[in-house]
Design a protein around this motif. Structure first.
Motif, mmCIF file in Angstrom:
data_model
loop_
_atom_site.group_PDB
_atom_site.id
_atom_site.type_symbol
_atom_site.label_atom_id
_atom_site.label_comp_id
_atom_site.label_asym_id
_atom_site.label_seq_id
_atom_site.Cartn_x
_atom_site.Cartn_y
_atom_site.Cartn_z
ATOM 1 N N ARG A 132 1.965 -14.900 7.514
ATOM 2 C CA ARG A 132 1.874 -14.844 6.049
ATOM 3 C C ARG A 132 2.613 -13.618 5.515
ATOM 4 N NH1 ARG A 132 -3.949 -13.793 5.183
ATOM 5 N NH2 ARG A 132 -3.361 -13.866 2.981
ATOM 6 N N ALA A 133 3.642 -13.184 6.217
ATOM 7 C CA ALA A 133 4.277 -11.899 5.941
ATOM 8 C C ALA A 133 4.739 -11.770 4.491
ATOM 9 C CB ALA A 133 5.451 -11.689 6.890
ATOM 10 N N ARG A 134 5.417 -12.784 3.990
ATOM 11 C CA ARG A 134 5.939 -12.711 2.617
ATOM 12 C C ARG A 134 4.801 -12.708 1.603
ATOM 13 N NH1 ARG A 134 10.696 -13.140 0.137
ATOM 14 N NH2 ARG A 134 11.710 -13.335 2.173
ATOM 15 N N GLU A 135 3.785 -13.530 1.860
ATOM 16 C CA GLU A 135 2.652 -13.610 0.938
ATOM 17 C C GLU A 135 1.932 -12.272 0.806
ATOM 18 O OE1 GLU A 135 -1.856 -15.477 0.760
ATOM 19 O OE2 GLU A 135 -0.488 -16.089 2.355
ATOM 20 N N VAL A 136 1.599 -11.636 1.960
ATOM 21 C CA VAL A 136 0.794 -10.421 1.887
ATOM 22 C C VAL A 136 1.600 -9.245 1.337
ATOM 23 C CG1 VAL A 136 -0.842 -11.130 3.659
ATOM 24 C CG2 VAL A 136 1.201 -9.877 4.339
ATOM 25 N N ALA A 137 2.906 -9.230 1.588
ATOM 26 C CA ALA A 137 3.739 -8.188 0.981
ATOM 27 C C ALA A 137 3.720 -8.328 -0.537
ATOM 28 C CB ALA A 137 5.164 -8.266 1.515
ATOM 29 N N GLY A 138 3.752 -9.567 -1.021
ATOM 30 C CA GLY A 138 3.655 -9.794 -2.451
ATOM 31 C C GLY A 138 2.304 -9.407 -3.016
ATOM 32 N N LEU A 139 1.245 -9.661 -2.251
ATOM 33 C CA LEU A 139 -0.092 -9.252 -2.678
ATOM 34 C C LEU A 139 -0.180 -7.740 -2.823
ATOM 35 C CD1 LEU A 139 -2.394 -11.580 -0.515
ATOM 36 C CD2 LEU A 139 -2.034 -11.689 -3.001
ATOM 37 N N LEU A 140 0.435 -7.012 -1.895
ATOM 38 C CA LEU A 140 0.402 -5.558 -1.997
ATOM 39 C C LEU A 140 1.154 -5.088 -3.248
ATOM 40 C CD1 LEU A 140 -0.504 -2.865 -0.832
ATOM 41 C CD2 LEU A 140 1.623 -2.782 0.476
ATOM 42 N N TYR A 141 2.292 -5.710 -3.535
ATOM 43 C CA TYR A 141 3.038 -5.344 -4.743
ATOM 44 C C TYR A 141 2.133 -5.487 -5.969
ATOM 45 C CZ TYR A 141 6.596 -5.317 -8.394
ATOM 46 O OH TYR A 141 7.333 -5.019 -9.523
ATOM 47 N N ASP A 142 1.426 -6.596 -6.058
ATOM 48 C CA ASP A 142 0.539 -6.837 -7.200
ATOM 49 C C ASP A 142 -0.589 -5.805 -7.242
ATOM 50 O OD1 ASP A 142 2.131 -9.049 -7.704
ATOM 51 O OD2 ASP A 142 0.760 -10.445 -6.693
ATOM 52 N N SER A 143 -1.115 -5.462 -6.062
ATOM 53 C CA SER A 143 -2.193 -4.471 -6.001
ATOM 54 C C SER A 143 -1.708 -3.111 -6.478
ATOM 55 C CB SER A 143 -2.720 -4.365 -4.568
ATOM 56 O OG SER A 143 -3.336 -5.571 -4.156
ATOM 57 N N LEU A 144 -0.486 -2.750 -6.117
ATOM 58 C CA LEU A 144 0.061 -1.454 -6.527
ATOM 59 C C LEU A 144 0.230 -1.384 -8.039
ATOM 60 C CD1 LEU A 144 2.689 -1.005 -3.675
ATOM 61 C CD2 LEU A 144 0.536 0.257 -3.942
ATOM 62 N N GLN A 145 0.537 -2.522 -8.671
ATOM 63 C CA GLN A 145 0.645 -2.534 -10.126
ATOM 64 C C GLN A 145 -0.721 -2.242 -10.754
ATOM 65 O OE1 GLN A 145 3.918 -2.553 -10.703
ATOM 66 N NE2 GLN A 145 3.875 -2.997 -8.501
ATOM 67 N N LYS A 146 -1.771 -2.771 -10.162
ATOM 68 C CA LYS A 146 -3.121 -2.458 -10.639
ATOM 69 C C LYS A 146 -3.388 -0.951 -10.562
ATOM 70 C CE LYS A 146 -5.748 -6.627 -9.307
ATOM 71 N NZ LYS A 146 -6.923 -7.050 -8.498
ATOM 72 N N LEU A 147 -3.020 -0.368 -9.436
ATOM 73 C CA LEU A 147 -3.305 1.057 -9.225
ATOM 74 C C LEU A 147 -2.498 1.923 -10.185
ATOM 75 C CD1 LEU A 147 -3.471 1.049 -5.322
ATOM 76 C CD2 LEU A 147 -5.379 1.374 -6.902
ATOM 77 N N VAL A 148 -1.228 1.618 -10.348
ATOM 78 C CA VAL A 148 -0.400 2.376 -11.278
ATOM 79 C C VAL A 148 -0.956 2.254 -12.696
ATOM 80 C CG1 VAL A 148 1.885 2.460 -12.352
ATOM 81 C CG2 VAL A 148 1.685 2.257 -9.878
ATOM 82 N N GLY A 149 -1.551 1.112 -13.010
ATOM 83 C CA GLY A 149 -2.106 0.888 -14.332
ATOM 84 C C GLY A 149 -3.344 1.704 -14.650
ATOM 85 N N LEU A 150 -3.886 2.401 -13.664
ATOM 86 C CA LEU A 150 -5.061 3.236 -13.916
ATOM 87 C C LEU A 150 -4.727 4.472 -14.736
ATOM 88 C CD1 LEU A 150 -6.754 3.060 -10.396
ATOM 89 C CD2 LEU A 150 -7.481 1.873 -12.485
ATOM 90 N N GLY A 151 -3.451 4.828 -14.800
ATOM 91 C CA GLY A 151 -3.054 5.986 -15.599
ATOM 92 C C GLY A 151 -2.605 7.155 -14.743
ATOM 93 N N ASP A 152 -1.642 7.908 -15.283
ATOM 94 C CA ASP A 152 -1.057 9.021 -14.536
ATOM 95 C C ASP A 152 -2.065 10.105 -14.199
ATOM 96 O OD1 ASP A 152 1.310 7.702 -14.731
ATOM 97 O OD2 ASP A 152 2.299 9.151 -16.066
ATOM 98 N N GLN A 153 -3.147 10.215 -14.997
ATOM 99 C CA GLN A 153 -4.105 11.297 -14.797
ATOM 100 C C GLN A 153 -4.972 11.102 -13.560
ATOM 101 O OE1 GLN A 153 -4.705 8.766 -16.861
ATOM 102 N NE2 GLN A 153 -6.624 8.059 -15.941
ATOM 103 N N ALA A 154 -5.063 9.889 -13.059
ATOM 104 C CA ALA A 154 -5.979 9.596 -11.948
ATOM 105 C C ALA A 154 -5.490 10.243 -10.659
ATOM 106 C CB ALA A 154 -6.121 8.088 -11.760
ATOM 107 N N LEU A 155 -6.373 10.967 -10.013
ATOM 108 C CA LEU A 155 -6.049 11.584 -8.725
ATOM 109 C C LEU A 155 -6.132 10.540 -7.623
ATOM 110 C CD1 LEU A 155 -7.999 14.947 -9.114
ATOM 111 C CD2 LEU A 155 -5.577 14.512 -9.542
ATOM 112 N N LEU A 156 -5.338 10.768 -6.567
ATOM 113 C CA LEU A 156 -5.205 9.786 -5.486
ATOM 114 C C LEU A 156 -5.945 10.265 -4.247
ATOM 115 C CD1 LEU A 156 -3.825 7.255 -4.253
ATOM 116 C CD2 LEU A 156 -1.872 8.714 -3.718
ATOM 117 N N TYR A 157 -6.816 9.392 -3.703
ATOM 118 C CA TYR A 157 -7.583 9.705 -2.507
ATOM 119 C C TYR A 157 -7.400 8.578 -1.483
ATOM 120 C CZ TYR A 157 -9.772 13.004 -5.724
ATOM 121 O OH TYR A 157 -9.990 14.000 -6.645
#
Length: 453
Positions: A152-177
């Motif tokens: 499922r290599a192509r599918e899961v790589a696409g899922l990660l891309y979508d997940s990263l958009q969620k994380l970036v959408g949290l705002g620049d102020q959010a600290l990363l852990y």
């Protein structure tokens, strides 16, 4: 409100203790849980929640052990691979309160199907989250690997891309852990620091610079990551729930005769590179204590007995703990150094070393092999012309690819992995072996050329 990062060296694993008032939560605990218990005790807090960002592949989770010790519930994401027996399933939008802190669940699949991120809010301030625990979805300087589902290599790589958009959408102020730092096998481009923010990563993380989903997918498909064989054991243990680490502090010391008593026992020399090169017991693996977490899972059978050769009892004690964190529970004893072996009349061996000038003079020689045991990615970034590449982790399975006649000089980045590789070759009956001490670093320092694609 307090937040403490707890780093597990060797594995580059990061777990977190979050507390406010008299309540606390732990995110991604390791197997030896004493540090979390002590942290709660000294702060007068009770651990009420345990959060797992995903099913770990590279270490044994301490979540079920900590839950048994504290009575706290474990919260884990939806997992199509099987039911995590010790956890409650939590999903996007679920919220948990720890004092004045709120944890909100975000589903961020791609690295694994069950990957979650936990968004941290301070109830006293309403303008966006304070931080986010991203597990292996987003690192400092990199993102998670997506090669655990090859069909499922192509599918899961696409899922990660979508997940990263969620994380970036949290705002620049959010600290990363994140759950790992530089040196982890869960990513290859992590920055050598453990602090960042969503804003900094959005601007600087190379994997967050893709505006096109398909381009991101292609970049992920082109990556090559090592997958140690012990990962399958970790996946099993982290579905079923591992037992607590054996509570002894030190295995028993043994006599030199123990080296000959059981041919099935795995002898592991953890003293260090120079110690092994100078003198070692025949048939022993060289895996220095600070490299155990990285290479024991490649070279050793987790179900087999292990006998350590260490400098002293303290080094053996630390090694037992490191091995336990990755599921190696059968350390039967330790031998303090190689001198008892020599003094008792038992055989010992040494390995020769060569420098840059010697390697340069041998280039093009018949009957000589220069074996580079770095990863394919490192090798492709620049290697000595004529060198043969077999990754250290694959060497035992590809021993037939190394010429059985003639001298073999082993190299890597500095000489450390090359020494481990030399021990593997010696165990497989090769004798005319030496190590290029300094390896690639020394070659480049001497301004000698390397080959690149």
């Amino acid at each position: 409100m307090i937040l403490k990062t707890i780093k597990t060296d060797g594995l580059a694993h990061l777990s977190y203790f979050l507390g406010d008032g008299n309540e606390a939560a732990v995110i991604d605990p390791r197997r030896d849980i004493e540090i979390y218990i002590e942290e709660a005790r000294k702060r007068g807090m009770r651990i009420t929640h345990i959060f797992e960002t995903h099913r770990n592949e590279d270490l044994v989770s301490g979540a079920p052990i900590l839950a048994e010790a504290t009575g706290a519930n474990v919260h884990h994401g939806p997992n199509p691979a099987g039911v995590v027996s010790y956890a409650e399933t939590t999903r996007e939008g679920d919220r948990f309160e720890i004092g004045s802190a709120t944890i909100e669940v975000l589903e961020t699949p791609g690295h694994t199907d069950d990957s979650l991120s936990f968004v941290l809010y301070d109830q006293s301030f309403d303008d966006g989250p304070v931080g986010v625990f991203t597990g292996d979805a987003l690192f400092v300087g990199d993102v998670g690997r997506t090669d655990f589902y090859p069909d499922r290599a192509r599918e899961v790589a696409g899922l990660l891309y979508d997940s990263l958009q969620k994380l970036v959408g949290l705002g620049d102020q959010a600290l990363l852990y994140p759950a790992h730092g530089a040196g982890s096998v869960c990513g290859s481009g992590m920055a050598d620091r453990e602090f960042s923010s969503i804003g900094h990563e959005r601007r600087n993380n190379p994997r967050l610079q893709f505006d096109d989903r398909e381009a991101f997918i292609e970049a992920k498909l082109a990556e090559e990551h090592p997958t140690p064989p012990y990962f399958s054991l970790m996946e099993k243990l982290n579905l079923e729930g591992a037992s607590a680490m054996r509570r002894y502090l030190l295995p028993d010391p043994v006599s030199p005769g123990a080296l000959q008593e059981n041919g099935k026992t795995q002898l592991v020399d953890i003293r260090g590179i120079a110690d092994f090169l100078g003198a070692h017991a025949p048939g022993s693996f060289c895996i220095p204590d600070d490299m155990l977490a990285a290479f024991a899972g490649w070279l050793l059978d987790p179900g087999g007995e292990v006998l350590l050769i260490s400098r002293n009892a303290q080094q053996a004690e630390a090694a037992v703990r490191t091995l336990g964190r990755i599921g190696f529970d059968h350390v039967t004893g330790f031998l303090p150094g190689i001198m008892p072996v020599a003094a008792s009349g038992n055989p010992f061996r040494s390995v020769g070393v060569v420098d840059t000038q010697t390697v340069k003079s041998r280039l093009g020689s018949d009957g000589w092999t220069l074996l580079d045991v770095r990863s394919a990615e490192e090798f492709d970034a620049g290697h000595i012309e004529g060198a043969q590449n077999v990754y250290l982790g694959h060497l035992a399975d590809r021993i037939g690819d190394v010429p059985s006649e003639g001298n073999v000089t082993v190299m890597c980045g500095s000489g450390a992995r090359a020494t481990i590789a030399a021990s593997v070759l010696l165990k497989h009956g090769r004798s005319d072996i030496d190590v290029f001490l300094g390896s690639t670093k020394a070659w480049l320092a001497a301004d000698h050329p390397v080959v690149k694609p």
